[in-house]
Enzyme design. Structure first.
Site, short mmCIF file in Angstrom:
data_model
loop_
_atom_site.label_atom_id
_atom_site.label_comp_id
_atom_site.label_asym_id
_atom_site.label_seq_id
_atom_site.Cartn_x
_atom_site.Cartn_y
_atom_site.Cartn_z
N LYS A 13 -3.36 5.27 -2.79
CA LYS A 13 -4.37 6.13 -2.20
C LYS A 13 -4.87 7.10 -3.26
O LYS A 13 -4.08 7.59 -4.08
CB LYS A 13 -3.76 6.93 -1.05
CG LYS A 13 -3.28 6.07 0.09
CD LYS A 13 -4.45 5.42 0.73
CE LYS A 13 -4.02 4.41 1.77
NZ LYS A 13 -5.19 3.82 2.40
N LYS A 73 -9.82 -6.24 8.69
CA LYS A 73 -8.76 -5.77 9.60
C LYS A 73 -9.14 -6.22 11.01
O LYS A 73 -10.24 -5.91 11.49
CB LYS A 73 -8.65 -4.24 9.58
CG LYS A 73 -8.10 -3.68 8.27
CD LYS A 73 -8.02 -2.17 8.31
CE LYS A 73 -7.40 -1.62 7.04
NZ LYS A 73 -7.34 -0.13 7.05
N GLU A 105 -11.43 0.85 -3.05
CA GLU A 105 -11.68 0.62 -1.62
C GLU A 105 -12.30 1.86 -0.98
O GLU A 105 -11.79 2.97 -1.14
CB GLU A 105 -10.35 0.27 -0.94
CG GLU A 105 -10.46 -0.17 0.49
CD GLU A 105 -9.10 -0.47 1.12
OE1 GLU A 105 -8.09 -0.56 0.41
OE2 GLU A 105 -9.06 -0.57 2.37
N GLY A 110 -4.02 -3.54 6.13
CA GLY A 110 -2.96 -3.17 7.07
C GLY A 110 -3.27 -1.85 7.74
O GLY A 110 -4.03 -1.04 7.22
N LYS A 150 -1.46 -1.08 -4.19
CA LYS A 150 -2.61 -0.29 -3.71
C LYS A 150 -2.15 1.15 -3.58
O LYS A 150 -1.13 1.42 -2.92
CB LYS A 150 -3.08 -0.84 -2.37
CG LYS A 150 -3.98 0.08 -1.55
CD LYS A 150 -4.58 -0.71 -0.39
CE LYS A 150 -4.88 0.20 0.80
NZ LYS A 150 -5.49 -0.55 1.92
N ASP A 155 -7.48 3.09 -3.00
CA ASP A 155 -8.14 3.22 -1.69
C ASP A 155 -8.44 4.70 -1.47
O ASP A 155 -7.53 5.52 -1.43
CB ASP A 155 -7.24 2.69 -0.58
CG ASP A 155 -7.94 2.73 0.79
OD1 ASP A 155 -7.32 2.27 1.77
OD2 ASP A 155 -9.10 3.19 0.87
N SER A 195 0.85 -1.19 0.00
CA SER A 195 0.00 0.00 0.00
C SER A 195 0.89 1.24 0.00
O SER A 195 1.78 1.37 0.85
CB SER A 195 -0.89 0.01 1.24
OG SER A 195 -1.64 1.20 1.26
N ASP A 208 -13.96 -1.18 3.68
CA ASP A 208 -12.97 -1.24 4.77
C ASP A 208 -13.66 -0.61 6.00
O ASP A 208 -14.31 -1.30 6.77
CB ASP A 208 -11.70 -0.50 4.32
CG ASP A 208 -10.67 -0.29 5.43
OD1 ASP A 208 -9.59 0.23 5.13
OD2 ASP A 208 -10.95 -0.63 6.60
O1 LIG Z 1 0.60 -0.72 4.73
C1 LIG Z 1 -0.35 -0.79 5.48
O2 LIG Z 1 -0.29 -1.14 6.68
C2 LIG Z 1 -1.69 -0.33 4.96
C3 LIG Z 1 -1.76 1.13 5.05
C4 LIG Z 1 -3.08 1.60 4.57
O3 LIG Z 1 -3.40 1.49 3.42
C5 LIG Z 1 -3.97 2.20 5.52
C6 LIG Z 1 -3.61 2.30 6.82
C7 LIG Z 1 -4.45 2.94 7.74
C8 LIG Z 1 -5.54 3.59 7.33
C9 LIG Z 1 -5.68 3.86 5.94
O4 LIG Z 1 -4.95 4.99 5.62
C10 LIG Z 1 -5.23 2.76 5.02
C11 LIG Z 1 -6.37 1.83 4.76
O5 LIG Z 1 -7.51 2.34 4.75
O6 LIG Z 1 -6.21 0.65 4.48
MG LIG Z 2 -8.56 1.17 3.45
#
Ligand SMILES: O=C(O)CCC(=O)C1=CC=C[C@@H](O)[C@@H]1C(=O)O
Ligand SMILES: [Mg+2]
Length: 368
Positions: A164, A263, A214, A291, A162, A189, A136, A239
């Site tokens: 953002k 999660k 997402e 994550g 992934k 996402d 991500s 999510d």
């Molecule tokens: O690498 C990782 O741990 C995932 C990070 C990640 O995409 C996220 C972490 C925490 C909140 C969000 O910003 C986002 C998510 O929504 O999945």
């Molecule tokens: Mg997410």
């Protein structure tokens, strides 16, 4: 099993690189690390994934500490527990606060797996010996920078990328990525950065053959997501909207989502995560493990959960070295060519480096 004592540590670890989402940038990761010790001396570890700010969910490090100290720890200390599934029941009088609950529940699962001499993966019913993982990537200063970062992670073999998105950092970004990497598995996402009025813009993302989008809409919505999914070719993945098996059932029945990001902290622990997994499997909804910029403890729990059969899409559980100069577990979580070997030792399967834990501990408190 009976928990004799619990130690909570307020941790702060420097991220190797800032992580930017539609709701802000993290340069360090503050979180609560929880150690539960059984009367026989077995230690189990859990991590709350709540941030120090209430932007991903309403929980924070501070709200977690209050809930753990004033409600959750008193409910569970010295209570006879025959199976970790009972923890959800023990906490049933407490509304929500899932991340706080999951810190204890995951530690109890770790103790249970050690005491039954099996890996956490096996205790959960997982069968995979290796798991495929993706990466991500946060919002960058420029599209060129993002392309370079994506190229690097593709070369490391991560199974899906992934990225953002948010208004102003979306269509052009995804068009460039798809044109540069025509055959790579890519997903977006949005972290609830859009509204139903943005439907025409979101439909443009259908041109890029994304695996999923997402959480495009509000973090507590499933109705508008159902309307949006009818208009999109690209599958929606929820999510933030999914906090329980019931949320998952309603979202699937309404057609709000075709994929679910599970999660552990968001849904209150491993027991509920397994229930959502099983429900989705029965209803042909693929799941993957999201994550939350975890340390090695939370990362270890994610690895174990991802061994269950319906985790058919690569998740966010990348190598420890993606986030930390030094992680708090030994060995660290290592993904080679996008594949993580699942530890087979009893419990979470990684040793806790207590000196490293202490070096990142801002404060701690012991409860007996
Ligand atoms: O690498 C990782 O741990 C995932 C990070 C990640 O995409 C996220 C972490 C925490 C909140 C969000 O910003 C986002 C998510 O929504 O999945
Ligand atoms: Mg997410």
């Amino acid at each position: 099993m009976k928990i004799d004592n619990i130690t909570i540590r307020h941790m702060e670890m420097d991220l190797k690189a800032p992580f930017t989402t539609s709701f802000g940038t993290f340069e360090t990761r503050e979180f609560l690390l929880l150690e539960a010790v059984d009367t026989d001396g077995t230690s189990g570890w859990g991590e709350s994934v709540a941030f120090n700010v209430p932007f991903y969910s309403e929980e924070t490090v501070q709200t977690n500490w209050h809930m753990l100290e004033d409600f959750l720890i008193p409910l569970i200390l010295h209570k006879e527990i025959s199976h970790p599934d009972q923890v959800t029941e023990i906490f049933s009088s407490i509304r929500k606060n899932n991340m706080a609950k999951s810190a204890i529940e995951a530690a109890v699962w770790d103790i249970y797996a050690q005491q039954t001499n099996q890996s956490l993966a096996s205790a959960l019913g997982g069968t995979r010996k290796t798991i495929d993982v993706g990466i991500s990537i946060g919002i960058q200063d420029s599209i060129e920078e993002l392309v370079e970062i994506v190229d690097g992670f593709i070369n490391e073999g991560y199974k899906r990328i992934k990225v953002k998105i948010k208004p102003g950092w979306d269509v052009e970004v995804m068009r460039t990525l798809r044109n540069t990497f025509p055959d790579v598995a890519i997903m977006a996402d949005a972290n609830s950065a859009y509204r139903l009025e943005d439907i025409d813009l979101l439909k443009q993302l259908d041109d890029f053959d994304l695996m999923m989008i997402e959480q495009p809409l509000a973090s507590d919505d499933i109705i508008d997501h159902a309307t949006l999914q009818k208009e999109l070719k690209t599958p929606i993945c929820l999510d933030e909207s999914i906090h329980s098996l019931e949320d998952a059932r309603k979202a699937v029945e309404l057609g709000s989502t075709k994929i679910i990001n599970i999660k552990i902290g968001r849904v209150g622990g491993l027991t509920e995560a397994v229930k959502i997994h099983n429900y989705c499997k029965e209803n042909n909804i693929p799941v993957w493990c999201g994550g939350m910029l975890e340390s090695g403890v939370g990362r270890a729990h994610n690895v174990a959960l991802t061994t269950l059969s319906n985790f058919t899409l690569p998740g966010d559980t990348a190598s420890s070295s993606r986030y930390w100069d030094k992680d708090i577990i030994e060995p660290e979580v290592v993904s080679e060519h996008g594949v993580i070997k699942v530890p087979e030792l009893p419990g979470i399967g990684y040793k806790i480096n207590r000196d490293t834990v202490e070096s990142f501990t801002k404060s701690k408190k012991h409860y007996k």
